[in-house]
Design an enzyme around this catalytic site. Structure first.
Site, mmCIF file in Angstrom:
data_model
loop_
_atom_site.group_PDB
_atom_site.id
_atom_site.type_symbol
_atom_site.label_atom_id
_atom_site.label_comp_id
_atom_site.label_asym_id
_atom_site.label_seq_id
_atom_site.Cartn_x
_atom_site.Cartn_y
_atom_site.Cartn_z
ATOM 1 N N LYS A 1 0.678 -1.221 0.013
ATOM 2 C CA LYS A 1 -0.043 0.095 -0.087
ATOM 3 C C LYS A 1 0.857 1.334 -0.118
ATOM 4 C CE LYS A 1 -3.951 -1.783 2.594
ATOM 5 N NZ LYS A 1 -4.917 -1.600 1.682
ATOM 6 N N ARG B 1 -10.173 -11.417 2.127
ATOM 7 C CA ARG B 1 -11.086 -12.527 1.482
ATOM 8 C C ARG B 1 -10.292 -13.875 1.687
ATOM 9 N NH1 ARG B 1 -11.232 -9.451 -4.013
ATOM 10 N NH2 ARG B 1 -11.086 -7.766 -2.536
HETATM 11 N N1 BES Z 1 -8.108 -3.887 4.458
HETATM 12 C C1 BES Z 1 -8.080 -3.471 3.147
HETATM 13 C C2 BES Z 1 -9.446 -2.625 3.010
HETATM 14 C C3 BES Z 1 -9.651 -1.325 3.837
HETATM 15 C C4 BES Z 1 -9.423 -0.070 3.056
HETATM 16 C C5 BES Z 1 -9.960 -1.212 5.095
HETATM 17 C C6 BES Z 1 -9.479 1.106 3.689
HETATM 18 C C7 BES Z 1 -10.114 -0.193 5.822
HETATM 19 C C8 BES Z 1 -9.970 0.979 5.169
HETATM 20 C C9 BES Z 1 -8.176 -4.428 2.284
HETATM 21 O O1 BES Z 1 -7.410 -5.691 2.549
HETATM 22 C C10 BES Z 1 -7.590 -4.079 0.973
HETATM 23 O O2 BES Z 1 -6.481 -3.840 0.931
HETATM 24 N N2 BES Z 1 -8.512 -4.050 -0.205
HETATM 25 C C11 BES Z 1 -8.203 -3.814 -1.359
HETATM 26 C C12 BES Z 1 -8.677 -4.836 -2.485
HETATM 27 C C13 BES Z 1 -8.054 -4.605 -3.790
HETATM 28 C C14 BES Z 1 -6.699 -4.960 -3.830
HETATM 29 C C15 BES Z 1 -8.950 -5.569 -4.756
HETATM 30 C C16 BES Z 1 -8.775 -2.268 -1.559
HETATM 31 O O3 BES Z 1 -9.897 -2.271 -1.305
HETATM 32 O O4 BES Z 1 -8.140 -1.581 -2.053
HETATM 33 MN MN MN Z 2 -5.463 -5.448 2.022
#
Ligand code: BES
Ligand code: MN
Ligand code: ZN
Length: 511
Positions: free
Chosen positions: A287, A361
């Site tokens: 990230k 997931r």
């Molecule tokens: N933990 C994150 C989602 C999240 C975002 C939680 C903001 C709390 C606040 C999750 O694991 C994630 O990174 N999701 C990705 C999925 C993508 C790679 C398909 C996302 O939402 O960007």
């Molecule tokens: Mn994630």
């Protein structure tokens, strides 16, 4: 939380407290004091309304004015908190929206930090309070008293301490319905406070093994059975999703099973699964820095499940509830899973991991498949799953999706709890975006496709839940965390969202 709440039926001018809380609404004729303030008005010679106007009160949600009573009442001060615009917060019969009262009660108690004792008249807003009003005002008051000071050297310096003693003004303090409402509100506020604490705790202080032990310790104290699967047990059991996500971290993953079993109950009426990523760096699909700042919130689902099972036990709910907490830390390293690696999940499905940041997931799929084996009457997972939830619904409304009956049950429970959940569809044409060139399914749409990615995540989970299982998925990514200023009963940081809804859901299953 050390704040206590107790009922009293004394006349408002006689209340022995530091501050009396009254409610105001924005009415057609400006700021208007509401039910519970009549005796105060009398003690002020009928001038309460004018005082509110003179102070610039609006009655809008969260508006606050305070004044000294200068001997007119035993309490030296009054705080008038806005409940909202009259037409928005009341129904035709004059009763108040419980959630509006909950928020007003929370805003008042937050504003009163530094004063040890407060008495609130808000439950009397619409006349004689029912269970919903009593619970709402008690919950809001206690939730508004939350602070998190564990990681400061000098915890008192400059920051006023929360209100310690809250008095709830009611018509009949001996009414057993009042005692029951306060008991439930106290348990609820305590476990919501636990979720906030666990979310706010720095991730380095709460790796999976530590969170698992914390959960098991709290379970033991509440009469809940706990079982911890360590990395060896996870390998033996074939939990490839949890192990795969955890393999990049020096802090090994865990799976916790919690069982609240009232006497006589066998199979769980309700099984809950909570995403427990103790820190989500994204893994090798790293990230950006600012997105990572708040990724300690990524175990908020697991914390909400723990909280709900504990609350069910402490309230001795006659419903069997099982909680599953798949816990892992998502880190990049030489041992981390790579984009395009394939994991063998619990149950044998092969998943191609195209994006290691879609890790929630993967741990949920294992836990859902395992939870479904016990044939629960209702299966619900709760997860900070996607940024797309925030894009679609904002920071204060969670998404709910899955099987229609379960989605309806969650929406009903959320309505009673005063939490905002919105139902999302599974458009069938999006399913093929998860087709994998090598495995049974991919964890994301390849090539960075982002269409409907909140519901695509839900559709991924759907493939791990047997047909015929009543299942709902709650995406609380945004609502789990308040990155802005406090409002109502919601502090900065961890919010404790979903616990109220899940407890209502468990209660709805009482035979
Ligand atoms: N933990 C994150 C989602 C999240 C975002 C939680 C903001 C709390 C606040 C999750 O694991 C994630 O990174 N999701 C990705 C999925 C993508 C790679 C398909 C996302 O939402 O960007
Ligand atoms: Mn994630
Ligand atoms: Zn995550």
């Amino acid at each position: 939380v050390s704040t206590t709440i107790a009922p009293v039926a004394a006349p408002v001018p006689d209340l022995d407290t530091d501050t009396v809380v009254i409610g105001t609404v924005a009415g057609p004729d400006g700021p208007t004091p509401i039910g519970g303030s009549e005796q105060l008005d009398t003690a002020l010679g009928g001038r309460l309304r004018q005082v509110l106007r003179d102070l610039g009160a609006t009655g809008k949600a969260g508006d606050i004015v305070r004044f000294a009573t200068l001997g007119a009442t035993r309490a030296p001060a009054v705080l008038a908190v806005g409940v909202g615009v009259l037409a928005d917060v009341t129904s035709k019969d004059g009763t108040f929206e419980p959630e509006a009262l909950r928020r007003a009660a929370g805003a008042a108690v937050r504003a009163l930090a530094g004063r040890p004792r407060a008495a609130t008249t808000l439950a009397l807003a619409g006349g004689r309070p029912g269970t919903a009003e009593l619970r709402a005002v008690a919950e809001g008051s206690l939730l508004g008293a939350y602070t998190f000071e564990s990681f400061r050297k000098s915890s008192k310096a400059g920051r006023p301490a929360p209100v310690e003693e809250i008095t709830l003004v009611v018509p009949d303090a001996a009414d057993p319905a009042v005692a029951a409402a306060l008991r439930r509100a106290s348990v609820l506020a305590e476990v919501v406070g636990l979720v906030r604490d666990l979310v706010n705790t720095p991730p380095g202080h709460l790796p999976p093994a530590k969170l698992a032990e914390t959960a098991a310790g709290l379970a033991a104290g509440a009469g809940v059975a706990a079982e911890i699967y360590d990395e060896a047990a996870l390998a033996a059991g074939g939990f490839g999703g949890i192990l795969g996500v955890g393999q990049g971290s020096v802090n090994p993953p865990r799976l916790v099973r919690l069982d609240w079993r009232p006497a006589g109950a066998a199979a769980p009426a309700l099984a809950l699964v909570g995403k427990g990523i103790t820190f989500d760096s994204g893994g090798l699909s790293l990230k950006p820095s600012t997105a990572m700042e708040w990724m300690k919130t990524d175990m908020a689902g697991a914390a909400a499940v723990l909280a709900t099972v504990l609350a069910a036990a402490r309230l001795e709910l006659p419903v069997a509830v099982t909680g599953w907490l798949p816990l892992a830390e998502n880190m990049p390293s030489g041992t981390a899973i790579r984009p395009s690696d394939v994991l063998t999940m619990y149950g044998g499905t092969r998943v191609e991991v195209l994006n290691t940041d879609a890790e929630g997931r993967l741990v949920l799929a294992d836990a859902l498949a395992r939870a479904a084996e016990d044939s629960p009457g209702l299966l619900v997972d709760v997860a900070t799953l996607t940024g797309a939830q925030i894009i679609a619904l904002g920071q204060r409304t969670s998404g709910v999706m899955g099987r229609d009956d379960a989605v309806a049950a969650v929406r009903d429970a959320a309505g009673r709890a005063g939490e905002s959940f919105w139902a999302m569809p599974f458009p069938p044409e999006l399913r093929k975006s998860l087709d994998s060139a090598v495995a049974d399914i991919a964890n994301v749409a390849g090539g960075g496709g982002r269409d409907g990615s909140m519901v695509v995540a839900g559709m991924f989970l759907d493939t791990f839940v047997p047909a015929g299982t009543s299942w709902a998925h709650l995406d609380i990514a945004g609502p789990s965390w308040n990155g802005g200023e406090p409002y109502g009963y919601t502090p900065k940081g961890g919010t404790g969202v979903a616990v109220r809804t899940l407890l209502e859901l468990a209660e709805s299953l009482v035979p």
